[in-house]
Design a protein around this motif. Structure first.
Motif, PDB file in Angstrom:
ATOM      1  N   LEU A 113       0.863  -1.180   0.000  1.00 25.24           N
ATOM      2  CA  LEU A 113       0.000   0.000   0.000  1.00 25.24           C
ATOM      3  C   LEU A 113       0.896   1.225   0.000  1.00 25.24           C
ATOM      4  O   LEU A 113       1.806   1.339   0.830  1.00 25.24           O
ATOM      5  N   VAL A 114       0.666   2.142  -0.940  1.00 25.63           N
ATOM      6  CA  VAL A 114       1.499   3.332  -1.083  1.00 25.63           C
ATOM      7  C   VAL A 114       0.645   4.571  -0.858  1.00 25.63           C
ATOM      8  O   VAL A 114      -0.432   4.718  -1.462  1.00 25.63           O
ATOM      9  N   LEU A 115       1.121   5.474  -0.004  1.00 27.88           N
ATOM     10  CA  LEU A 115       0.365   6.661   0.386  1.00 27.88           C
ATOM     11  C   LEU A 115       1.233   7.900   0.269  1.00 27.88           C
ATOM     12  O   LEU A 115       2.456   7.838   0.381  1.00 27.88           O
ATOM     13  N   GLY A 116       0.574   9.045   0.095  1.00 28.41           N
ATOM     14  CA  GLY A 116       1.223  10.319   0.334  1.00 28.41           C
ATOM     15  C   GLY A 116       0.997  10.712   1.783  1.00 28.41           C
ATOM     16  O   GLY A 116       0.165  10.130   2.478  1.00 28.41           O
ATOM     17  N   THR A 117       1.744  11.711   2.257  1.00 26.78           N
ATOM     18  CA  THR A 117       1.547  12.106   3.652  1.00 26.78           C
ATOM     19  C   THR A 117       0.360  13.029   3.833  1.00 26.78           C
ATOM     20  O   THR A 117      -0.306  13.005   4.855  1.00 26.78           O
ATOM     21  N   ARG A 118       0.085  13.848   2.815  1.00 27.69           N
ATOM     22  CA  ARG A 118      -1.021  14.805   2.954  1.00 27.69           C
ATOM     23  C   ARG A 118      -1.811  14.887   1.659  1.00 27.69           C
ATOM     24  O   ARG A 118      -1.271  14.707   0.577  1.00 27.69           O
ATOM     25  N   GLY A 119      -3.110  15.160   1.787  1.00 25.29           N
ATOM     26  CA  GLY A 119      -3.966  15.260   0.609  1.00 25.29           C
ATOM     27  C   GLY A 119      -4.813  16.500   0.659  1.00 25.29           C
ATOM     28  O   GLY A 119      -4.560  17.421   1.428  1.00 25.29           O
ATOM     29  N   HIS A 120      -5.822  16.528  -0.174  1.00 24.57           N
ATOM     30  CA  HIS A 120      -6.728  17.671  -0.210  1.00 24.57           C
ATOM     31  C   HIS A 120      -7.632  17.677   1.021  1.00 24.57           C
ATOM     32  O   HIS A 120      -7.886  16.657   1.649  1.00 24.57           O
ATOM     33  N   GLY A 121      -8.166  18.827   1.336  1.00 23.94           N
ATOM     34  CA  GLY A 121      -9.158  18.920   2.393  1.00 23.94           C
ATOM     35  C   GLY A 121     -10.550  18.675   1.840  1.00 23.94           C
ATOM     36  O   GLY A 121     -10.739  18.245   0.716  1.00 23.94           O
ATOM     37  N   GLY A 122     -11.571  18.971   2.658  1.00 23.83           N
ATOM     38  CA  GLY A 122     -12.942  18.808   2.196  1.00 23.83           C
ATOM     39  C   GLY A 122     -13.343  17.353   2.132  1.00 23.83           C
ATOM     40  O   GLY A 122     -12.752  16.484   2.764  1.00 23.83           O
ATOM     41  N   PHE A 123     -14.375  17.065   1.330  1.00 19.82           N
ATOM     42  CA  PHE A 123     -14.906  15.707   1.318  1.00 19.82           C
ATOM     43  C   PHE A 123     -13.900  14.732   0.721  1.00 19.82           C
ATOM     44  O   PHE A 123     -13.967  13.533   0.974  1.00 19.82           O
ATOM     45  N   GLY A 124     -12.937  15.242  -0.063  1.00 18.44           N
ATOM     46  CA  GLY A 124     -11.909  14.359  -0.611  1.00 18.44           C
ATOM     47  C   GLY A 124     -10.679  14.333   0.250  1.00 18.44           C
ATOM     48  O   GLY A 124      -9.602  14.086  -0.260  1.00 18.44           O
ATOM     49  N   GLY A 125     -10.810  14.612   1.535  1.00 13.93           N
ATOM     50  CA  GLY A 125      -9.642  14.761   2.404  1.00 13.93           C
ATOM     51  C   GLY A 125      -8.948  13.446   2.692  1.00 13.93           C
ATOM     52  O   GLY A 125      -9.000  12.908   3.790  1.00 13.93           O
ATOM     53  N   LEU A 126      -8.266  12.921   1.694  1.00 11.16           N
ATOM     54  CA  LEU A 126      -7.594  11.632   1.819  1.00 11.16           C
ATOM     55  C   LEU A 126      -6.138  11.843   2.201  1.00 11.16           C
ATOM     56  O   LEU A 126      -5.465  12.711   1.657  1.00 11.16           O
ATOM     57  N   LEU A 127      -5.666  11.051   3.130  1.00 12.92           N
ATOM     58  CA  LEU A 127      -4.249  10.976   3.418  1.00 12.92           C
ATOM     59  C   LEU A 127      -3.677  12.226   4.057  1.00 12.92           C
ATOM     60  O   LEU A 127      -2.576  12.636   3.752  1.00 12.92           O
ATOM     61  N   VAL A 128      -4.417  12.860   4.937  1.00 19.78           N
ATOM     62  CA  VAL A 128      -3.777  13.849   5.780  1.00 19.78           C
ATOM     63  C   VAL A 128      -2.796  13.109   6.665  1.00 19.78           C
ATOM     64  O   VAL A 128      -2.846  11.887   6.778  1.00 19.78           O
ATOM     65  N   GLY A 129      -1.877  13.838   7.309  1.00 14.68           N
ATOM     66  CA  GLY A 129      -0.818  13.178   8.061  1.00 14.68           C
ATOM     67  C   GLY A 129      -1.320  12.116   9.021  1.00 14.68           C
ATOM     68  O   GLY A 129      -0.774  11.026   9.115  1.00 14.68           O
ATOM     69  N   SER A 130      -2.400  12.421   9.745  1.00 13.03           N
ATOM     70  CA  SER A 130      -2.911  11.466  10.725  1.00 13.03           C
ATOM     71  C   SER A 130      -3.421  10.193  10.050  1.00 13.03           C
ATOM     72  O   SER A 130      -3.339   9.101  10.613  1.00 13.03           O
ATOM     73  N   THR A 131      -3.974  10.340   8.840  1.00 20.46           N
ATOM     74  CA  THR A 131      -4.465   9.166   8.127  1.00 20.46           C
ATOM     75  C   THR A 131      -3.314   8.272   7.711  1.00 20.46           C
ATOM     76  O   THR A 131      -3.371   7.047   7.866  1.00 20.46           O
ATOM     77  N   ALA A 132      -2.239   8.854   7.181  1.00 22.90           N
ATOM     78  CA  ALA A 132      -1.082   8.063   6.777  1.00 22.90           C
ATOM     79  C   ALA A 132      -0.497   7.316   7.968  1.00 22.90           C
ATOM     80  O   ALA A 132      -0.136   6.140   7.867  1.00 22.90           O
ATOM     81  N   VAL A 133      -0.393   7.985   9.110  1.00 21.24           N
ATOM     82  CA  VAL A 133       0.153   7.338  10.309  1.00 21.24           C
ATOM     83  C   VAL A 133      -0.748   6.196  10.755  1.00 21.24           C
ATOM     84  O   VAL A 133      -0.288   5.096  11.069  1.00 21.24           O
ATOM     85  N   ALA A 134      -2.077   6.427  10.774  1.00 20.37           N
ATOM     86  CA  ALA A 134      -3.008   5.394  11.221  1.00 20.37           C
ATOM     87  C   ALA A 134      -2.974   4.183  10.300  1.00 20.37           C
ATOM     88  O   ALA A 134      -2.961   3.038  10.755  1.00 20.37           O
TER      89      ALA A 134
END
Length: 293
Positions: A113-134
């Motif tokens: 599984l490959v992720l970025g550390t941060r993503g867009h906000g709003g309803f598409g808010g995928l992969l903010v830092g906390s999400t990547a860590v979790a």
């Protein structure tokens, strides 16, 4: 048929710069391994009460237009990746639900599984830092986290891995050997320890004995993996210091740094959850977090 093939590289994707860097890393990895790549956009519908999932009543934001825009974004990204890498199989899919939970669930059917550390906000808010860590802490397969600024500088150099003798760190060592062999680069093994709070670090002969004992503990796993990958040059560093600091420093000239999710406590407290979290936030190259499936 299950939409996940079981040997795919799954990429968390939302169109952000970091997600695009993660996709590029995944395509390079697929080029070495021949595995298919699947883009996963997690569509989270939020209300005041929280996530309500698909099938909500008409008129509740976001509407179907937003959903179609997301589907077109993923379709185009997959098509562009396929055009740039015609030898690879690249697909895209939109999932509904909280991003961390959905990606953790889907990781059970993926090889990586490959992720970025941060993503867009709003309803598409995928992969903010906390999400990547979790996701890195709880996924069912190895997770690689790629920051946009770390991706460009992480294309060459060695693979670095932190090992403390714990089961998770030995899994990380095996993954690091595989990556170094596939990339045809050296492997640098880091063994770090820090004295318990309130105790002074050993010095002189005592410090040399402690370092020698730590180095000897690595002999068996290094010999075992070295026999499987005899063409991988290996260097070993045993140092007193904070594991996260040593590994962040060691990531400067690396193409990838590998850790387990958790390690031993106490004097040999290497690769605790906080270490992998700090690497995700501060490493100078992509970070692979490995745990037992």
């Amino acid at each position: 048929m299950d939409p996940m093939s079981g040997n795919e590289i799954l990429v968390g994707y939302d169109g952000s710069a970091d997600a695009s860097a993660a996709l590029e890393w995944a395509l390079e990895e697929a080029g070495r391994s021949g595995r298919p790549v699947r883009l996963a956009y997690v569509f989270e519908w939020l209300t005041v009460a929280g996530w309500i999932g698909p099938g909500v009543a008409p008129g509740i934001w976001p509407d179907e237009t937003a959903r179609r825009q997301v589907e077109e974004l993923v379709r185009k990204a997959a098509a562009d990746a396929s055009a740039a890498h015609p030898e690879l199989t690249v697909t895209g899919e939109v999932f509904d639900g909280p991003p961390a939970l959905v990606l953790q669930e889907r990781s059970a059917q993926a090889d990586l599984l490959v992720l970025g550390t941060r993503g867009h906000g709003g309803f598409g808010g995928l992969l903010v830092g906390s999400t990547a860590v979790a996701v890195a802490a709880h996924a069912h397969c190895p997770v690689v986290v790629v920051r946009g600024e770390a991706a460009a500088g992480g294309r060459s150099g060695h693979v670095a891995v932190g090992v403390d003798g714990s089961d998770c760190s030995l899994l990380a060592l095996g993954f690091a050997f595989e990556q170094a062999a596939a990339r045809r680069v050296p492997l640098h093994v880091v063994r770090a320890w820090h004295p318990p709070t309130g105790q002074r670090p050993p010095s002189g002969p005592e410090a040399r004995e402690a370092a020698a004992a730590d180095r000897a503990e690595l002999d068996e796993p290094l010999a075992r993996w070295g026999a499987t990958f005899p063409d991988v040059p290996v260097t070993v560093e045993v140092a007193e210091g904070r594991p996260a600091s040593l590994l962040v420093d060691g990531s400067r000239n690396a193409c990838l740094v590998v850790v387990g999710t958790r390690g031993r406590g106490g004097l040999k407290g290497m690769l605790l959850g906080s270490v992998s979290q700090q690497l995700i936030q501060h490493a100078h190259c992509p970070v692979a977090v490995v745990r037992e499936r």
